[in-house]
Design an enzyme around this catalytic site. Structure first.
Site, PDB file in Angstrom:
ATOM      1  N   LYS A 109       0.844  -1.267  -0.032  1.00  0.00           N
ATOM      2  CA  LYS A 109      -0.101   0.046   0.065  1.00  0.00           C
ATOM      3  C   LYS A 109       0.860   1.178   0.182  1.00  0.00           C
ATOM      4  O   LYS A 109       0.439   2.473  -0.683  1.00  0.00           O
ATOM      5  CB  LYS A 109      -1.027   0.024   1.102  1.00  0.00           C
ATOM      6  CG  LYS A 109      -2.110  -0.945   0.838  1.00  0.00           C
ATOM      7  CD  LYS A 109      -3.009  -1.250   2.168  1.00  0.00           C
ATOM      8  CE  LYS A 109      -3.996  -1.986   1.611  1.00  0.00           C
ATOM      9  NZ  LYS A 109      -3.829  -3.549   2.004  1.00  0.00           N
TER      10      LYS A 109
HETATM   11  C1  PLP Z   1      -4.454  -4.578   1.257  1.00  0.00           C
HETATM   12  C2  PLP Z   1      -3.610  -5.880   1.002  1.00  0.00           C
HETATM   13  C3  PLP Z   1      -3.922  -6.850   0.102  1.00  0.00           C
HETATM   14  C4  PLP Z   1      -5.291  -6.804  -0.625  1.00  0.00           C
HETATM   15  O1  PLP Z   1      -5.061  -5.961  -1.675  1.00  0.00           O
HETATM   16  P1  PLP Z   1      -6.310  -5.274  -2.644  1.00  0.00           P
HETATM   17  O2  PLP Z   1      -5.701  -4.286  -3.507  1.00  0.00           O
HETATM   18  O3  PLP Z   1      -7.414  -5.016  -1.608  1.00  0.00           O
HETATM   19  O4  PLP Z   1      -6.918  -6.556  -3.137  1.00  0.00           O
HETATM   20  C5  PLP Z   1      -3.224  -8.019   0.024  1.00  0.00           C
HETATM   21  N1  PLP Z   1      -2.058  -8.181   0.676  1.00  0.00           N
HETATM   22  C6  PLP Z   1      -1.574  -7.342   1.940  1.00  0.00           C
HETATM   23  C7  PLP Z   1      -0.330  -7.393   2.682  1.00  0.00           C
HETATM   24  C8  PLP Z   1      -2.643  -6.256   1.898  1.00  0.00           C
HETATM   25  O5  PLP Z   1      -2.111  -5.212   2.853  1.00  0.00           O
END
Ligand code: PLP
Length: 464
Positions: A109
Site C-alpha cells: 500500500k
Molecule cells: C491490502 C492488502 C492486500 C489486498 O489488496 P487489494 O488491493 O485490496 O486486493 C493483500 N495483501 C496485503 C499485505 C495487503 O495489505
C-alpha cells in the site's frame, strides 16, 4: 483526461477533483474516459520513479505541472529501502516474486499512498485548502495512511484502532510516528465499533463539511494508478520475450485491477491470476458467474478478509461495455438481494483476462513452508496465496509468472513462525521499533466524545 462514474450519473471530473472526491456522487467509482496507450518499448532503461512519471502522466491532464509531479514522485520513492523499489526475486526458472514491501510500512500500500499523500498536499496547498483524513484500521491500512500523511501541511490525520486488538508491531508502526498532524485514537471497542464511529462522523454533514473530512481508502483512483507502475516495471526488467502472467493476492480487487489497467494501456499480459483466501467471493464469481455475499471469516491473511471487493465494479463497468445505467441497476439489485449474475458470454470474456484460485489457511501455511524449504526464503501469508495461485496456473501452462509479494514476512511473524519454525526479523529501518516512544489517546466507544476530540485537535480552526 476526464473521468466518468461507473454508475453513469455523476458529473465527469478532471484528475484533481477525482483525487479529492473519492466515491462519485451517484455511488459509483471514477474511471478514466479512455485508457491511454503506452508502448512498453519506449520505457526501457528508466529508473522506477522515472517510469512512474511516464506511466502516470497521461492520466493527469492539466491538474499538476509536470515539473512538480516529477519532484513529488521522486520524493515518494526516495525513502524506499531497495534501489530497484520493486525488486524481482527468482523462485524457479519460470516464477518470480515481485517484492512490494520496501516502503515505510512494509506492505504494497505504500507504493500508492506515498504518492497519494503528496498529491493531496500539493493540490490542497495550491487551493489554499486543508483536509482532515479520518479512518479506522484493523491493522495495516492505518500505518500506510499515517506514513503517507505525516508532516503534510494541508492534512491532519486521525486513525482509530480497537485498543488491545491489533498486534504490537501494527500498533507501534502507527503510534511511534512523531508528527504533530498524526493522531492515533485507541478505542475501547472492536474494529467494527471503530468503523461505526468513522461512519457516524462522515454521516454528520455539518461536522464533515466543517472539518473537510476525507479518506484515503482503496477506491481512490490515484491509488490504482500508482499501482499500475510496477506491472510495467516487472515486464521491463524480465524482458521475457513473451507476455507475463501476474499472480495477485486479492481483497478489494484494487491491486489486481491495476494490472488490468496496465494491460488495457498495452502491456502484454498473459493472465491476471487472482488468489483469495477463504473469503472467496471473487473465486466464486469466476467459477460460477455470480457474485454472492457471505459472512467475512478471519484467516491468516487478514488484509484479504473482505467479502465485497469494491474495486470490482470498475472491471464490471468495462464488462458491461461501459453502460452505467445497466451497471447501476445491477449494483442496486446486488445490494438488495446479495446476488449479481452475469451471462455466460460475459463470464467467458472475463476469463480471457482473469483466473481465480482459493486457498485456506492450511494451504497458506504449506506454501510458506515449501518456499522456505526450497528457496530458503520467508514469505508472508498474503504472498503465500499469490505463490500458490501462480503454481496452480502453471500446471497447464509454461508462461513466466510474477507473484506479487504484498507484505514483508515480519508484518505477520506468528503465521510465518508457525509454518517454518523461524521468526522473521524486522528490517533495519524498523529494528528499534520496540524502543520508540508511543503517542496515542484512549477514548471510549462514544461518538460524541470522539467527535469532540477530533474537533479539538484538527488544525481547521472555527470548525463546527
Ligand atoms: C491490502 C492488502 C492486500 C489486498 O489488496 P487489494 O488491493 O485490496 O486486493 C493483500 N495483501 C496485503 C499485505 C495487503 O495489505
Amino acid at each position: 483526461m476526464r473521468y466518468v462514474s461507473t454508475r453513469g450519473e455523476a458529473p465527469e471530473l478532471p484528475f484533481d477533483e477525482v483525487l479529492l472526491t473519492g466515491l462519485a456522487r451517484d455511488g459509483g467509482l471514477y474511471v478514466p474516459a479512455a485508457f491511454p496507450p503506452l508502448d512498453p518499448v519506449s520505457l526501457r532503461g528508466l529508473s522506477y520513479p522515472d517510469l512512474a512519471v511516464r506511466v502516470m502522466t497521461p492520466f493527469l491532464g492539466e491538474a499538476i505541472a509536470p515539473k512538480d509531479f516529477a519532484r513529488l514522485v521522486e520524493e515518494a520513492y526516495a525513502g524506499f529501502d531497495d534501489p530497484d523499489v520493486a525488486p524481482l526475486r527468482p523462485l524457479d526458472g519460470k516464477l518470480w516474486l515481485m517484492e512490494l514491501f520496501h516502503g515505510p510500512t512494509l506492505a504494497f500500500k505504500d507504493y500508492a499512498l506515498q504518492v497519494l499523500g503528496r498529491l493531496f498536499d500539493h493540490v490542497l496547498q495550491a487551493r489554499k485548502s486543508r483536509i482532515t483524513v479520518l479512518g479506522a484500521t484493523s491493522g495495516d491500512t492505518g500505518s500506510a495512511a499515517i506514513e503517507a500523511c505525516r508532516d503534510r501541511d494541508a492534512i491532519d490525520v486521525f486513525i482509530l484502532h480497537p485498543k488491545g486488538r491489533i498486534s504490537e508491531v501494527q500498533r507501534r508502526q502507527m503510534t511511534t510516528v512523531a508528527s504533530a498532524n498524526v493522531h492515533n485514537l485507541a478505542i475501547d471497542g472492536t474494529f467494527d465499533d471503530c468503523q461505526d464511529l468513522v461512519k457516524g462522523m462522515f454521516n454528520d454533514a455539518g461536522f464533515r463539511d466543517a472539518l473537510r473530512l476525507s479518506s484515503v481508502n482503496s477506491i481512490n483512483w490515484a491509488r490504482i494508478l500508482a499501482q499500475t507502475v510496477y506491472y510495467f516495471a516487472a515486464a521491463l526488467k524480465l524482458d521475457a520475450g513473451q507476455p507475463l502472467a501476474f499472480a495477485v493476492p486479492t481483497g478489494n480487487f484494487g491491486n489486481v485491477y491495476a494490472g488490468y489497467v496496465a494491460k488495457r494501456m498495452g502491456l502484454p499480459v498473459r493472465k491476471l491470476v487472482i488468489g483469495t483466501n477463504r473469503n472467496d467471493i471473487l473465486f466464486r464469481f469466476f467459477t460460477e458467474g455470480a457474485m454472492t455475499v457471505r459472512n467475512v471469516e478471519p484467516s491468516l491473511s487478514p488484509a484479504m478478509d473482505i467479502q465485497i471487493s469494491s474495486n470490482f465494479e470498475r472491471f464490471l463497468f468495462d464488462l458491461y461495455e461501459r453502460d452505467g445505467e445497466k451497471l447501476c441497476a445491477a449494483m442496486e439489485a446486488f445490494r438488495r438481494s446479495g446476488r449479481l449474475d452475469v451471462e455466460k458470454k460475459l463470464l467467458d470474456q472475463a476469463l480471457e483476462t482473469f483466473s481465480a484460485h482459493r486457498f485456506d489457511d492450511v494451504a497458506t501455511l504449506a506454501t510458506i513452508a515449501a518456499v522456505h524449504r526450497e528457496n530458503g526464503l520467508l514469505i508472508d501469508p498474503h504472498t503465500a496465496i499469490a505463490v500458490a495461485a501462480a503454481r496452480a496456473v502453471r500446471d497447464g501452462d509454461d508462461a513466466p509468472v510474477v507473484a506479487l509479494a504484498s507484505a514483508h514476512p515480519a508484518k505477520f511473524p506468528d503465521a510465518v513462525e508457525r509454518a517454518t519454525g523461524t521468526r522473521p526479523a524486522l528490517p533495519k529501518r524498523l529494528a528499534d521499533l520496540f524502543e520508540r516512544e508511543e503517542r496515542m489517546v484512549t477514548l471510549p466507544n462514544d461518538l460524541a466524545e470522539v467527535k469532540a476530540h477530533v474537533r479539538a485537535h484538527a488544525r481547521l480552526q472555527g470548525a463546527a
